[in-house]
Design a protein around this motif. Structure first.
Motif, PDB file in Angstrom:
ATOM      1  N   MET A  72       0.840  -1.210   0.000  1.00  0.00           N
ATOM      2  CA  MET A  72       0.000   0.000   0.000  1.00  0.00           C
ATOM      3  C   MET A  72       0.875   1.260   0.000  1.00  0.00           C
ATOM      4  N   VAL A  73       1.912   1.244   0.837  1.00  0.00           N
ATOM      5  CA  VAL A  73       2.797   2.427   0.908  1.00  0.00           C
ATOM      6  C   VAL A  73       3.466   2.646  -0.457  1.00  0.00           C
ATOM      7  N   ARG A  74       3.905   1.558  -1.078  1.00  0.00           N
ATOM      8  CA  ARG A  74       4.602   1.703  -2.368  1.00  0.00           C
ATOM      9  C   ARG A  74       3.656   2.229  -3.436  1.00  0.00           C
ATOM     10  N   MET A  75       2.413   1.794  -3.382  1.00  0.00           N
ATOM     11  CA  MET A  75       1.443   2.323  -4.346  1.00  0.00           C
ATOM     12  C   MET A  75       1.224   3.813  -4.087  1.00  0.00           C
ATOM     13  N   LEU A  76       1.064   4.180  -2.825  1.00  0.00           N
ATOM     14  CA  LEU A  76       0.799   5.587  -2.503  1.00  0.00           C
ATOM     15  C   LEU A  76       1.970   6.484  -2.887  1.00  0.00           C
ATOM     16  N   ARG A  77       3.179   5.961  -2.779  1.00  0.00           N
ATOM     17  CA  ARG A  77       4.292   6.858  -3.111  1.00  0.00           C
ATOM     18  C   ARG A  77       4.475   7.037  -4.606  1.00  0.00           C
ATOM     19  N   THR A  78       3.789   6.210  -5.402  1.00  0.00           N
ATOM     20  CA  THR A  78       3.774   6.502  -6.846  1.00  0.00           C
ATOM     21  C   THR A  78       2.715   7.571  -7.155  1.00  0.00           C
ATOM     22  N   MET A  79       1.793   7.800  -6.213  1.00  0.00           N
ATOM     23  CA  MET A  79       0.665   8.701  -6.484  1.00  0.00           C
ATOM     24  C   MET A  79       0.819  10.070  -5.823  1.00  0.00           C
ATOM     25  N   PHE A  80       1.596  10.132  -4.742  1.00  0.00           N
ATOM     26  CA  PHE A  80       1.687  11.368  -3.958  1.00  0.00           C
ATOM     27  C   PHE A  80       3.152  11.749  -3.731  1.00  0.00           C
ATOM     28  N   ASP A  81       3.375  13.041  -3.552  1.00  0.00           N
ATOM     29  CA  ASP A  81       4.742  13.501  -3.302  1.00  0.00           C
ATOM     30  C   ASP A  81       5.162  13.249  -1.857  1.00  0.00           C
ATOM     31  N   TYR A  82       4.183  13.265  -0.962  1.00  0.00           N
ATOM     32  CA  TYR A  82       4.465  12.994   0.442  1.00  0.00           C
ATOM     33  C   TYR A  82       3.531  11.889   0.930  1.00  0.00           C
ATOM     34  N   VAL A  83       4.096  10.915   1.604  1.00  0.00           N
ATOM     35  CA  VAL A  83       3.270   9.900   2.256  1.00  0.00           C
ATOM     36  C   VAL A  83       3.677   9.888   3.734  1.00  0.00           C
ATOM     37  N   VAL A  84       2.747  10.268   4.595  1.00  0.00           N
ATOM     38  CA  VAL A  84       3.037  10.314   6.030  1.00  0.00           C
ATOM     39  C   VAL A  84       2.394   9.085   6.669  1.00  0.00           C
ATOM     40  N   VAL A  85       3.168   8.373   7.480  1.00  0.00           N
ATOM     41  CA  VAL A  85       2.657   7.141   8.095  1.00  0.00           C
ATOM     42  C   VAL A  85       2.604   7.324   9.611  1.00  0.00           C
ATOM     43  N   ASP A  86       1.415   7.187  10.168  1.00  0.00           N
ATOM     44  CA  ASP A  86       1.249   7.273  11.627  1.00  0.00           C
ATOM     45  C   ASP A  86       1.347   5.853  12.184  1.00  0.00           C
ATOM     46  N   MET A  87       2.327   5.651  13.064  1.00  0.00           N
ATOM     47  CA  MET A  87       2.654   4.286  13.493  1.00  0.00           C
ATOM     48  C   MET A  87       1.893   3.859  14.749  1.00  0.00           C
ATOM     49  N   PRO A  88       1.796   2.548  14.955  1.00  0.00           N
ATOM     50  CA  PRO A  88       1.154   2.043  16.186  1.00  0.00           C
ATOM     51  C   PRO A  88       2.113   2.148  17.367  1.00  0.00           C
ATOM     52  N   PRO A  89       1.591   1.947  18.595  1.00  0.00           N
ATOM     53  CA  PRO A  89       2.476   2.086  19.758  1.00  0.00           C
ATOM     54  C   PRO A  89       3.299   0.837  20.071  1.00  0.00           C
ATOM     55  N   HIS A  90       3.185  -0.216  19.279  1.00  0.00           N
ATOM     56  CA  HIS A  90       3.938  -1.441  19.597  1.00  0.00           C
ATOM     57  C   HIS A  90       4.936  -1.748  18.476  1.00  0.00           C
ATOM     58  N   PHE A  91       5.750  -2.779  18.666  1.00  0.00           N
ATOM     59  CA  PHE A  91       6.683  -3.207  17.608  1.00  0.00           C
ATOM     60  C   PHE A  91       6.205  -4.517  17.028  1.00  0.00           C
ATOM     61  N   ASP A  92       6.206  -4.625  15.736  1.00  0.00           N
ATOM     62  CA  ASP A  92       5.997  -5.922  15.103  1.00  0.00           C
ATOM     63  C   ASP A  92       6.624  -5.854  13.721  1.00  0.00           C
ATOM     64  N   ASP A  93       6.387  -6.896  12.920  1.00  0.00           N
ATOM     65  CA  ASP A  93       7.074  -6.910  11.627  1.00  0.00           C
ATOM     66  C   ASP A  93       6.550  -5.840  10.670  1.00  0.00           C
ATOM     67  N   VAL A  94       5.279  -5.418  10.867  1.00  0.00           N
ATOM     68  CA  VAL A  94       4.746  -4.329  10.040  1.00  0.00           C
ATOM     69  C   VAL A  94       5.544  -3.047  10.344  1.00  0.00           C
ATOM     70  N   VAL A  95       5.768  -2.811  11.636  1.00  0.00           N
ATOM     71  CA  VAL A  95       6.495  -1.609  12.048  1.00  0.00           C
ATOM     72  C   VAL A  95       7.916  -1.631  11.501  1.00  0.00           C
ATOM     73  N   LEU A  96       8.580  -2.782  11.627  1.00  0.00           N
ATOM     74  CA  LEU A  96       9.961  -2.869  11.137  1.00  0.00           C
ATOM     75  C   LEU A  96      10.028  -2.641   9.635  1.00  0.00           C
ATOM     76  N   ALA A  97       9.072  -3.237   8.918  1.00  0.00           N
ATOM     77  CA  ALA A  97       9.066  -3.071   7.460  1.00  0.00           C
ATOM     78  C   ALA A  97       8.868  -1.606   7.090  1.00  0.00           C
ATOM     79  N   LEU A  98       7.990  -0.924   7.829  1.00  0.00           N
ATOM     80  CA  LEU A  98       7.742   0.495   7.539  1.00  0.00           C
ATOM     81  C   LEU A  98       8.962   1.346   7.858  1.00  0.00           C
ATOM     82  N   LEU A  99       9.652   1.013   8.948  1.00  0.00           N
ATOM     83  CA  LEU A  99      10.866   1.774   9.293  1.00  0.00           C
ATOM     84  C   LEU A  99      11.909   1.635   8.187  1.00  0.00           C
TER      85      LEU A  99
END
Ligand code: ATP
Ligand code: MG
Length: 410
Positions: free
Chosen positions: A255-282
């Motif tokens: 989803m992030v990769r698709m959005l960055r082809t469409m927008f100049d800025y993609v801001v991601v608001d993260m959850p308060p815990h750590f998991d593999d989704v968080v690591l991948a986003l970092l």
């Protein structure tokens, strides 16, 4: 209806609305439902095409007599010739097969003519906003390969102000660069960006994740909500926490990769815990805004988080420390914190009653109280990343690196 005529509106009304209907009786009904927009009396593709100005965003409302093969052929041809034209179909009756056929031909939204003026207007506005964004990006010459910058707003502790920073920063950027900024609420279980912005989560990342394998920009557009005051596009978190749990790291990154082809800025608001989704986003991020507040648990968590996550190797030079509630009277000095962490705070946001007040109103503080101290600090943060045209910044791969602060020391 805001766009009461087929002429370009000003301000937020950045698209024309054109209606088409060969049948006279239906034309009269449509004129009523479309608040005075008189349909062009034709079913001929060429005549419709003549009304369209290439490069200018337009919503073409097809009347009920066009809800058939001829109409759908015209929709298909319109889509191929005029990427900035989006069709809304008004049907007498909307059966599932008709809807499927309509969507396959490229119709962007379909409503029954009995749905009422409000429903019809909402469909037209939704499609109009999308087309205005498409036209803008085409005009700016942003090729799909050109990728927007991904900003991840992260913390090693909950409740320190990630969502406040993410929503305010993205709203400021979007006000400056209309239709070029997206916010993803990646707090998949308890995300509250929709509430902070008063955006109804009619569509969420649960749907976008399910469609990630067949995703294209048009489909992604349909999952994005719009924050009207700023034109920020928002991919809301699922309403059901269980749906959020099912979203995988691969889907999130898709989803992030698709959005960055469409927008100049993609801001991601993260959850308060750590998991593999968080690591991948970092890892995916271009910049990581690390939010901390000025209290001992927050600082301790930050230190432990940095070590356990090995943040230095994951995010390294893209980390920027943002001290929130930087003036809180807690007998803790920022310089002590900087020394303990071995990093300098690049941004400081004061503790400000205007923030919880704005949160409770569902309006970002930068719009609610633009002169409040916290709003000014948030503006400084957005200025740092959005002072020049992002199209330029994105276009040049060799943007000089931002002056490094002291950086992270182990
Ligand atoms: N600078 C500030 N001054 C006063 N209150 C603040 C400030 N920053 C944040 N808050 C308050 O702190 C609360 C938590 O903020 P926010 O929701 O942004 O944190 P979060 O890190 O996203 O939390 P979570 O980890 O639960 O997602 C909000 O209700 C907000 O009103
Ligand atoms: Mg949050």
């Amino acid at each position: 209806m805001e766009n009461t005529s087929p002429t370009t509106g000003a301000g937020a009304q950045r698209y024309r609305v054109l209606a088409v209907e060969p049948d006279e009786r239906m034309r009269t009904r449509m004129t009523l439902e479309l608040a005075g927009i008189v349909p062009v009396p034709t079913s001929s593709y060429d005549e419709v095409a003549r009304e369209i100005v290439p490069g200018e965003p337009v919503v073409v409302v097809f009347g009920p007599s066009l809800a058939g093969q001829n109409g759908f052929d015209a929709v298909q041809r319109l889509g191929r010739t005029f990427p900035e034209a989006g069709v809304v179909l008004l049907a007498e009756e909307l059966t599932l097969p008709l809807l499927q056929e309509a969507l396959r031909s490229g119709v962007r939204d379909a409503v029954t003519i009995d749905a009422g003026e409000r429903q019809i207007r909402m469909a037209v506005e939704r499609v109009g906003d999308t087309m205005a964004g498409v036209a803008h990006r085409t005009a700016a010459g942003l090729e799909p390969q050109r990728l927007g910058r991904v900003f991840v707003v992260f913390a090693t502790k909950g409740g320190v102000g990630k969502s406040v920073v993410a929503t305010n920063m993205s709203v400021l950027l979007a006000s400056r660069f209309p239709n070029r900024v997206a916010l993803i609420d990646a707090d998949l279980q308890f995300g509250d960006d929709a509430v902070l912005l008063s955006v109804p989560p009619d569509h969420t990342s649960a749907e976008a994740a399910a469609a990630v394998d067949t995703m294209d920009t048009g489909l992604m557009e349909s999952f994005l909500m719009t924050h009207e005051a700023s034109s920020l596009r928002v991919l809301c978190a699922p309403v059901e926490p269980a749906a959020g749990e099912r979203i995988t790291a691969e889907e999130m990154i898709g989803m992030v990769r698709m959005l960055r082809t469409m927008f100049d800025y993609v801001v991601v608001d993260m959850p308060p815990h750590f998991d593999d989704v968080v690591l991948a986003l970092l890892e995916e991020a271009d910049e990581v805004l690390l939010i901390a507040s000025l209290d001992i648990p927050s600082i301790k968590n930050l230190k432990v988080g940095i070590q356990t996550l090995d943040l230095l190797s994951v995010a390294g030079s893209k980390l920027h420390l943002v001290m929130n509630r930087a003036n809180a009277r807690v007998h803790l000095d920022i310089s002590d914190v900087e020394r303990a962490l071995g990093v300098s705070a690049e941004f400081r946001i004061p503790s400000d009653i205007a923030i919880p007040q704005a949160v409770n109103r569902g309006v970002p503080v930068v719009l609610d109280k633009p002169r409040a101290p916290a709003a000014l600090a948030l503006r400084a943060l957005a200025d740092r990343y959005g002072s020049s045209d992002p199209g330029q910044a994105v276009a040049e791969p060799d943007v000089p690196p931002e002056p490094r602060k002291r950086g992270w020391r182990r």
